[in-house]
Design an enzyme around this catalytic site. Structure first.
Site, PDB file in Angstrom:
ATOM      1  N   PHE A   1       0.861  -1.192   0.000  1.00  0.00           N
ATOM      2  CA  PHE A   1       0.000   0.000   0.000  1.00  0.00           C
ATOM      3  C   PHE A   1       0.892   1.236   0.000  1.00  0.00           C
ATOM      4  O   PHE A   1       1.651   1.467   0.935  1.00  0.00           O
ATOM      5  CB  PHE A   1      -0.951   0.072   1.208  1.00  0.00           C
ATOM      6  CG  PHE A   1      -1.837   1.285   1.119  1.00  0.00           C
ATOM      7  CD1 PHE A   1      -3.011   1.253   0.371  1.00  0.00           C
ATOM      8  CD2 PHE A   1      -1.476   2.481   1.722  1.00  0.00           C
ATOM      9  CE1 PHE A   1      -3.810   2.392   0.234  1.00  0.00           C
ATOM     10  CE2 PHE A   1      -2.280   3.627   1.589  1.00  0.00           C
ATOM     11  CZ  PHE A   1      -3.444   3.571   0.849  1.00  0.00           C
TER      12      PHE A   1
ATOM     13  N   ASP B   1       9.313   3.153   2.102  1.00  0.00           N
ATOM     14  CA  ASP B   1       8.087   3.898   2.378  1.00  0.00           C
ATOM     15  C   ASP B   1       7.775   3.734   3.869  1.00  0.00           C
ATOM     16  O   ASP B   1       7.219   2.722   4.286  1.00  0.00           O
ATOM     17  CB  ASP B   1       6.940   3.380   1.512  1.00  0.00           C
ATOM     18  CG  ASP B   1       5.630   4.137   1.778  1.00  0.00           C
ATOM     19  OD1 ASP B   1       5.569   4.909   2.764  1.00  0.00           O
ATOM     20  OD2 ASP B   1       4.668   3.952   1.011  1.00  0.00           O
TER      21      ASP B   1
ATOM     22  N   LYS C   1       2.237  11.181   7.245  1.00  0.00           N
ATOM     23  CA  LYS C   1       1.437  10.918   8.440  1.00  0.00           C
ATOM     24  C   LYS C   1       1.974  11.606   9.716  1.00  0.00           C
ATOM     25  O   LYS C   1       1.790  12.795   9.875  1.00  0.00           O
ATOM     26  CB  LYS C   1       1.254   9.410   8.615  1.00  0.00           C
ATOM     27  CG  LYS C   1       0.411   8.826   7.466  1.00  0.00           C
ATOM     28  CD  LYS C   1      -0.163   7.460   7.721  1.00  0.00           C
ATOM     29  CE  LYS C   1      -1.195   7.144   6.637  1.00  0.00           C
ATOM     30  NZ  LYS C   1      -0.862   6.013   5.799  1.00  0.00           N
TER      31      LYS C   1
HETATM   32  C1  LIG Z   1      -1.001   6.040   4.286  1.00  0.00           C
HETATM   33  C2  LIG Z   1       0.122   5.559   3.474  1.00  0.00           C
HETATM   34  C3  LIG Z   1       0.472   6.181   2.245  1.00  0.00           C
HETATM   35  C4  LIG Z   1      -0.342   7.285   1.635  1.00  0.00           C
HETATM   36  O1  LIG Z   1      -0.438   8.420   2.424  1.00  0.00           O
HETATM   37  P1  LIG Z   1      -1.603   9.494   2.134  1.00  0.00           P
HETATM   38  O2  LIG Z   1      -1.240  10.648   3.022  1.00  0.00           O
HETATM   39  O3  LIG Z   1      -2.893   8.846   2.521  1.00  0.00           O
HETATM   40  O4  LIG Z   1      -1.544   9.827   0.698  1.00  0.00           O
HETATM   41  C5  LIG Z   1       1.592   5.722   1.579  1.00  0.00           C
HETATM   42  N1  LIG Z   1       2.312   4.700   2.060  1.00  0.00           N
HETATM   43  C6  LIG Z   1       2.004   4.068   3.204  1.00  0.00           C
HETATM   44  C7  LIG Z   1       2.864   2.953   3.685  1.00  0.00           C
HETATM   45  C8  LIG Z   1       0.892   4.461   3.944  1.00  0.00           C
HETATM   46  O5  LIG Z   1       0.560   3.818   5.057  1.00  0.00           O
END
Ligand SMILES: *Cc1c(COP(=O)(O)O)cnc(C)c1O
Length: 426
Positions: free
Chosen positions: A146, A233, A274
């Protein structure tokens, strides 16, 4: 009805249903206030927040230091765009690069934008530094990843909901199994056109899959040996969530500058979002050293709001809080307690089969078929019992409270969770 009039939960839900796009399926609870580990609904009922806005609110709801930084900056200067300099961005750039140990940062707003940014940097590096022929670059990604919701990112998702009927898809991605070094080695050595490997150090959305101990370090070695960028990520796992400043810090729980630790795996590109703002404001960032970041020249990438003064002030305050309140250490300690308490319960339980995770990013597996409503129903009962959590994929419930929780609160939550699960024993 006046816009100022107080509305009931039922009324608010009806409004969203009628006037909002139906792109989410929220748990029916309408929140109007948050403080620390707690949130309150419009009727005044108090809950423990065990989602933390998908790990954005690591520092707790409405942290006074973060809110003050935001208010002070909002009164002074909010946005200049990058057409001009502002007096906060450079200060923030020095702060965050030293904090995480990279030469440079590229500021964006959302996680998905930061992932897109990393992919663009990786491709440009591939053509201009590695020497891959134009339009031939491939980036390796993992199954069940994700990384966000943009057209390019969903192109390499294997979640049918996220993907179906949003084509045509962006080319240039190779998907391999997660936590599979053989698959990675095979893919990396299959072609001269591999530019990068994009990976979540723990797969959060997929259901909190923690890879085997050596995975990240070995993956990085394979990348290095084949001149491929290792792209982490850490939008969900970063900023103390998993019991270290970053999940790539491994077993180190120092609060910053982890790159000197033996277990640290240095990403070539690090993606954060986040909790970088403690949930107060959309702030994301891509960090890399000069050799990689310098491929981006003026006009080649940007964002009107990226690097705005409020974002800079908020992110510095949010990262200060992580250090000042030892959030990584607290997440590590409470995470161990959470898993050991849940594991004890699971030994004799027929409804829960496994607890897994790292730090305060954990999941409990529910003993029912993937397509059953059991996990959802348990989350509804948890809500009634004063704790908010949400199922991820299938019958998995993620438990990720703010990291400012204390031991007494955590044990109170364990008791709510286990007594609720007991209601569902067969
Ligand atoms: C939430 C998330 C995203 C995307 O972030 P948004 O601010 O919702 O665009 C990307 N990578 C990971 C691992 C995430 O948990």
């Amino acid at each position: 009805m006046s816009v100022l009039e107080k509305r009931s939960s039922a009324e608010v839900i009806k409004l969203e249903d009628k006037y909002g796009a139906h792109n989410y399926h929220p748990l029916p609870v309408v929140l109007s206030k948050g403080e620390g580990v707690y949130v309150w609904d419009v009727e005044g009922k108090k809950y423990y927040d065990f989602l933390s806005a998908y790990s954005a609110v690591n520092q707790g709801h409405c942290h006074p230091k973060i809110v003050n930084a935001m208010m002070e900056q909002a009164k002074t200067l909010t946005l200049t765009s990058r057409a001009f300099y502002n007096d906060k961005l450079g200060v923030y750039e020095e702060y965050i690069t030293k904090y995480f140990g990279f030469d440079k940062v590229l500021p964006m707003n959302t996680g998905a934008e930061a992932v897109e940014t990393a992919l663009k940097i990786c491709r440009k590096w591939a053509y201009e530094v590695k020497g891959i022929a134009e339009n031939e670059a491939q980036i390796i990604v993992c199954e069940n990843n994700f990384h966000g919701r943009t057209t390019t990112i969903i192109s390499f998702s294997n979640d049918e909901n996220a993907r179906k009927n949003f084509g045509p898809y962006t080319a240039g991605f190779i998907k391999i199994a997660y936590d599979d070094l053989d698959a990675l080695e095979k893919a990396i050595t299959s072609s001269k056109n591999i530019a990068g490997f994009l990976v979540e150090p723990i797969q959060g959305e997929a259901g909190v899959y923690v890879p085997s101990e050596e995975y990240l370090a070995k993956a990085k070695e394979l990348c290095k040996a084949n001149n491929v960028l290792f792209i982490a990520d850490e939008v969900q796992t970063g900023v103390a969530r998993t019991g270290s400043l970053l999940a790539v810090c491994g077993n180190c729980s120092c609060e910053s500058k982890c790159e000197k630790q033996a277990t640290y795996v240095q990403p070539d590109i690090l993606i954060l979002g986040k909790a970088l703002s403690g949930g107060a404001y959309p702030v994301s960032a891509v960090l890399a050293d000069d050799e990689v970041m310098n491929v981006i020249k003026p006009g080649q990438h940007g964002s009107t709001f990226g690097g705005n003064p409020i974002a800079a002030a908020v992110a510095m305050a949010a990262l200060d809080v992580v250090n000042e309140e030892s959030l990584a250490q607290n997440a590590r300690k409470l995470g161990e307690l959470f898993r050991s308490e849940l594991a004890k319960f699971i030994e004799t339980s027929s409804i829960a089969t496994l607890v897994r995770g790292k730090g305060l990013l954990n999941a409990v597996l529910i003993n029912d078929t993937e397509d059953s409503d059991t996990a959802w129903n348990i989350c509804m009962a948890l809500r009634d019992n004063g704790l908010l959590a949400k199922p991820t994929h299938g019958n998995i419930i993620r438990f990720a409270p703010p990291l400012v929780m204390n031991e007494e609160q955590l044990l109170d939550c364990v008791s709510i969770i286990t007594s609720t699960l007991k209601q569902f024993e067969k």
